[in-house]
Design a protein around this motif. Sequence first.
Motif, short mmCIF file in Angstrom:
data_model
loop_
_atom_site.label_atom_id
_atom_site.label_comp_id
_atom_site.label_asym_id
_atom_site.label_seq_id
_atom_site.Cartn_x
_atom_site.Cartn_y
_atom_site.Cartn_z
N SER A 87 125.16 74.04 72.48
CA SER A 87 125.01 74.75 71.39
C SER A 87 126.47 74.53 70.31
O SER A 87 127.70 74.53 70.85
N LEU A 88 126.27 74.41 69.21
CA LEU A 88 127.41 73.91 68.35
C LEU A 88 128.36 75.26 68.18
O LEU A 88 129.48 75.10 67.89
N GLY A 89 127.86 76.32 68.53
CA GLY A 89 128.64 77.61 68.54
C GLY A 89 129.83 77.57 69.71
O GLY A 89 130.72 78.27 69.52
N SER A 90 129.53 76.78 70.72
CA SER A 90 130.31 76.40 71.76
C SER A 90 131.32 75.41 71.94
O SER A 90 131.93 75.22 72.80
N GLU A 115 121.09 71.18 65.08
CA GLU A 115 121.51 71.66 64.19
C GLU A 115 122.69 70.75 63.62
O GLU A 115 123.25 69.94 63.98
N TRP A 117 126.10 70.78 61.04
CA TRP A 117 127.21 71.86 60.25
C TRP A 117 127.98 70.71 59.39
O TRP A 117 128.33 69.86 59.59
N LYS A 130 137.43 76.41 58.98
CA LYS A 130 136.97 76.75 60.35
C LYS A 130 135.56 76.83 60.68
O LYS A 130 134.85 76.88 61.67
N LYS A 131 134.96 77.24 59.34
CA LYS A 131 133.31 77.56 59.36
C LYS A 131 132.84 76.68 58.47
O LYS A 131 133.33 76.31 57.51
N THR A 135 124.58 74.87 56.87
CA THR A 135 123.98 74.63 58.08
C THR A 135 122.70 74.26 57.86
O THR A 135 121.98 74.68 56.95
N ASP A 137 119.01 73.29 60.36
CA ASP A 137 118.43 73.25 61.49
C ASP A 137 116.96 72.24 61.42
O ASP A 137 116.50 72.68 60.68
#
Length: 351
Positions: A87-90, A115, A117, A130-131, A135, A137
């Motif tokens: 997961s890109l979130g992690s 995904e 980003w 940082k964000k 994005t 999908d």
Amino acid sequence: MDFSERVKDLAGRSKHATKHALTEEATKTSVVLPLIQTLGFDVFNLNEVVPEFVADVGLKKGEKVDFALKIDGKLAALVEVKPITMSLGSAQFSQLYRYFATTEARLAILTNGREIWFFSDVDEPNKMDKKPFFTFDLQVADDAKIADLARFQKHNFSIETILATASNLKYANAAGAYLKKQLTNPDEDFVKMVARNIYDGMLTKTVVEQLRPAIQASLDEVIRDRIQAKLNVTFRAEPVATEEQIAKPNDTEPEIVTTEDELQAFLIVRAIAARWIDLERITLRDSKTYCSVFADNNNRKPICKLYFNAKTARHVGLFDAEKVEERVQIGSLSDIYKYAARIEDAVKTYL
């Protein structure tokens, strides 16, 4: 194939990779390189796509980012790849962050083959945000998102336009997130802001808590009213009169009226379907005996039918992959959620 068709082809690659690409290298080969090619870069030309791009950062020597994209010999973007199983979130993307500050690239891309980003330096020049500002999908892409992705094609590439878009998207997304939070659970500052305009006395803590339920209910009512108004204008299609009806009008014919239950059921179906396609693509059309929910207001793209006109029972018509309908009886509107998976399956055929 045009750009939209190529992106939809990538969606198929991404879904296949989800089951079969177990490593980062497999993700690169099966999805990321085709993605870079779809954006108009020649993956076999080192003047456009540089794999294992090296840029020493301070005491860090020999570190590599997966790909660097060049246009007319100038560095345009850095691409870091993670395995599709991550997961890109992690994901940790410290290399991408460091490289961004030491190269001329103003665009950084992080992807796991599903995904994508996109980062820039909206907050502080030469320092990667940082964000992500955008994005995408690959497995859940609508036409609007594909149109946004098209901005990053090589022949369209304009860093000025991208940065302007990044800034707009950043603040629009932040504003949207804030408003969604207030709709769900308005915080004290928001309640006080509204209360100052409707209450003349002192805003004590007790008064604020007394006003909170009324303000939240009003927010819900405003949203419902806006949805209802939009439905009345956009989603109610007038039935097309036949030649015989035109020749012999029947003044006693009852008017077609979309009931509140039909509208509420439509909103439930819309909420289920919106996980896969854009809300604006989900449309309602009423008739004498049932309401039809379509994709793209196209009767060849049925999502479901609402049979609510009978006095004794209500039914929902569900469609399989061959568009064969099955009617199921529901006791309450919330029962529609029991068939969410089947509604989603119908919607997926129109992606």
